[in-house]
Design an enzyme around this catalytic site. Structure first.
Site, mmCIF file in Angstrom:
data_model
loop_
_atom_site.group_PDB
_atom_site.id
_atom_site.type_symbol
_atom_site.label_atom_id
_atom_site.label_comp_id
_atom_site.label_asym_id
_atom_site.label_seq_id
_atom_site.Cartn_x
_atom_site.Cartn_y
_atom_site.Cartn_z
ATOM 1 N N CYS A 41 -9.822 -7.900 12.466
ATOM 2 C CA CYS A 41 -9.769 -8.264 10.783
ATOM 3 C C CYS A 41 -9.088 -9.703 10.855
ATOM 4 O O CYS A 41 -7.938 -9.976 11.287
ATOM 5 C CB CYS A 41 -8.863 -7.366 10.221
ATOM 6 S SG CYS A 41 -9.461 -5.621 10.631
ATOM 7 N N SER A 90 -7.101 -5.326 15.790
ATOM 8 C CA SER A 90 -6.143 -6.537 15.544
ATOM 9 C C SER A 90 -6.494 -6.992 13.961
ATOM 10 O O SER A 90 -7.427 -6.988 13.548
ATOM 11 C CB SER A 90 -6.604 -7.554 16.657
ATOM 12 O OG SER A 90 -6.568 -7.130 17.629
ATOM 13 N N CYS A 91 -5.440 -7.738 13.663
ATOM 14 C CA CYS A 91 -5.213 -8.291 12.371
ATOM 15 C C CYS A 91 -4.625 -9.444 12.340
ATOM 16 O O CYS A 91 -3.422 -9.717 12.525
ATOM 17 C CB CYS A 91 -4.946 -7.465 11.196
ATOM 18 S SG CYS A 91 -5.113 -7.939 9.541
ATOM 19 N N VAL A 92 -5.389 -10.714 12.102
ATOM 20 C CA VAL A 92 -4.592 -11.855 12.039
ATOM 21 C C VAL A 92 -4.940 -12.799 10.662
ATOM 22 O O VAL A 92 -5.865 -12.589 9.972
ATOM 23 C CB VAL A 92 -4.932 -12.795 13.410
ATOM 24 C CG1 VAL A 92 -4.641 -12.238 14.521
ATOM 25 C CG2 VAL A 92 -6.705 -13.280 13.180
#
Length: 158
Positions: A109, A135-137
């Protein structure tokens, strides 16, 4: 296009909307082929890439942004509406491949503002009830200046 080589055998393939799972080579090795996803129920690729590729029991989907496929542009405003449109686009790609959100094993994401994380999560959780790895960045800018983008990896049913 795909070039596969096993010993002296070279196979040249070009497919869209055709599923060919395997080619049996002279030496009895199995070469797994891929299928390109193309559906008008999700936004068309806005560059030189595919909506998704199925290979070796996995579906790799390109990042989905909140483009409404019916109008070909971003209509949704705000993180809630944009996240819901992204999820609808992902759902369309999954559906055309005979999959559901519970077949997704990993998401990546991208948020334009990490301040939207909690709100994004609320919408995300309604769709990904199987809780895939994630994963979220935060990123500086997303295509078309949208607020979120999500890519997926799913296990295909064989």
């Amino acid at each position: 296009m795909l070039y596969l080589t096993r010993n002296t055998l070279t196979v040249y393939c070009l497919w869209t909307k055709i599923k060919i799972d395997k080619i049996l080579c002279k030496n009895m090795e199995v070469i797994n082929m891929f299928k390109v996803t193309s559906t008008d129920k999700a936004p068309a690729a806005i560059g030189p890439y595919s909506q998704a590729i199925e290979v070796n029991g996995f579906l790799f989907a390109s990042g989905q942004v909140p483009i409404n496929p019916e109008v070909g542009d971003v209509v949704a405003e705000g993180i809630v509406d944009q996240t819901e449109q992204v999820m609808k686009n992902i759902g369309a790609i999954l559906e055309v491949n005979g999959l559901t959100y519970t077949d997704v094993v990993k998401t990546t994401c991208f948020l334009a503002d990490m301040g939207d994380f909690a709100t994004f999560n609320e919408v995300y959780a309604k769709f990904f009830t199987g809780k895939p790895a994630r994963s979220c960045v935060a990123v500086k800018t997303l295509p078309k200046n949208v607020l979120c983008e999500v890519e997926i990896l799913a296990v295909t049913k064989k």
